[in-house]
Design a protein around this motif. Sequence first.
Motif, PDB file in Angstrom:
ATOM      1  N   GLU A 295     -57.061  14.403  -1.874  1.00  0.00           N
ATOM      2  CA  GLU A 295     -58.498  13.754  -2.436  1.00  0.00           C
ATOM      3  C   GLU A 295     -59.296  14.815  -2.311  1.00  0.00           C
ATOM      4  N   ILE A 296     -59.322  15.878  -1.575  1.00  0.00           N
ATOM      5  CA  ILE A 296     -60.085  17.054  -1.739  1.00  0.00           C
ATOM      6  C   ILE A 296     -59.851  17.640  -3.024  1.00  0.00           C
ATOM      7  N   VAL A 297     -58.711  18.039  -3.249  1.00  0.00           N
ATOM      8  CA  VAL A 297     -58.207  18.870  -4.803  1.00  0.00           C
ATOM      9  C   VAL A 297     -58.764  18.135  -5.807  1.00  0.00           C
ATOM     10  N   PHE A 298     -58.209  16.874  -5.890  1.00  0.00           N
ATOM     11  CA  PHE A 298     -58.298  16.231  -7.166  1.00  0.00           C
ATOM     12  C   PHE A 298     -59.643  15.657  -7.334  1.00  0.00           C
ATOM     13  N   THR A 299     -60.518  15.526  -6.391  1.00  0.00           N
ATOM     14  CA  THR A 299     -62.009  15.051  -6.471  1.00  0.00           C
ATOM     15  C   THR A 299     -62.573  16.307  -7.061  1.00  0.00           C
ATOM     16  N   ALA A 300     -62.308  17.484  -6.508  1.00  0.00           N
ATOM     17  CA  ALA A 300     -62.860  18.822  -7.206  1.00  0.00           C
ATOM     18  C   ALA A 300     -62.735  18.730  -8.761  1.00  0.00           C
TER      19      ALA A 300
ATOM     20  N   ILE B 113     -65.998  16.389   0.236  1.00  0.00           N
ATOM     21  CA  ILE B 113     -65.778  17.775   0.415  1.00  0.00           C
ATOM     22  C   ILE B 113     -65.184  18.320  -1.148  1.00  0.00           C
ATOM     23  N   GLY B 114     -64.575  17.674  -1.629  1.00  0.00           N
ATOM     24  CA  GLY B 114     -64.107  17.889  -2.981  1.00  0.00           C
ATOM     25  C   GLY B 114     -65.077  18.098  -3.803  1.00  0.00           C
ATOM     26  N   GLY B 115     -66.227  17.117  -4.031  1.00  0.00           N
ATOM     27  CA  GLY B 115     -67.340  17.195  -4.774  1.00  0.00           C
ATOM     28  C   GLY B 115     -68.206  18.312  -4.504  1.00  0.00           C
TER      29      GLY B 115
END
Length: 229
Positions: free
Chosen positions: A138-143, A214-216
């Motif tokens: 979720e963190i990586v792909f949102t980023a 966090i990703g954003g």
Amino acid sequence: MEVKATTKYFAEFIGTMVLVLVGCGSAVFAGGHIGFMGVSFAFGLSVLTMVYTIGPISGCHINPAISISMTVAGKLSTQDALGYIVSQCLGAAVGAGIIYFIANGNPDYDISANGLAANGYGTGSPDGYSMIAGLVAEIVFTALFLLVIFGATSEQAPEGFAGIAIGLALVMIHLVTIPVTNTSVNPARSLGPALFVGGDALSQLWLFWVGPIIGGIIAAIIWKSLFSK
């Protein structure tokens, strides 16, 4: 002409409702017919069409992680971010409620067995991925998603194509991560179904707020530090 704040908030409400209604609805009503690929395109196409529908009004965030990221990047005021997030959550809840109402028209539907396209990890993950795996995804792909959004909407990008890039990016992300968490990258999208499903979907909801936010924020820092003029 400047758009009223209430008009922007209502646009975000409508856009998020459409995202949940089409994306999650495709999984609930048609998942057995169209599979993961079809659901991926349903989410991406819903965003693509909303970008061109409400983009000129609100910017078409329809995602609290995007609104928070834009605030960190200095592109959205804190007041508007709060208004956007509340509107997005309400829109997601209404969209999920409509899906639930329609699904109950099928006598074989059981929310405890068939769900509502809620996100999850462990037993809530389509393929049983762990909490850590889900959080990292979720963190990586949102980023990555936010970097696409920043790039596609920058002054240097070709005009008129942002919606296509953003929509296809969401398709790409779903194609990879549906087996992991059922793909969130959007706290409001996770909230809507969880309110109706309850149980693990509600108790695991924290991950689908923390991870995408966090990703954003990471994407906003990267964009401001390295790519923004």
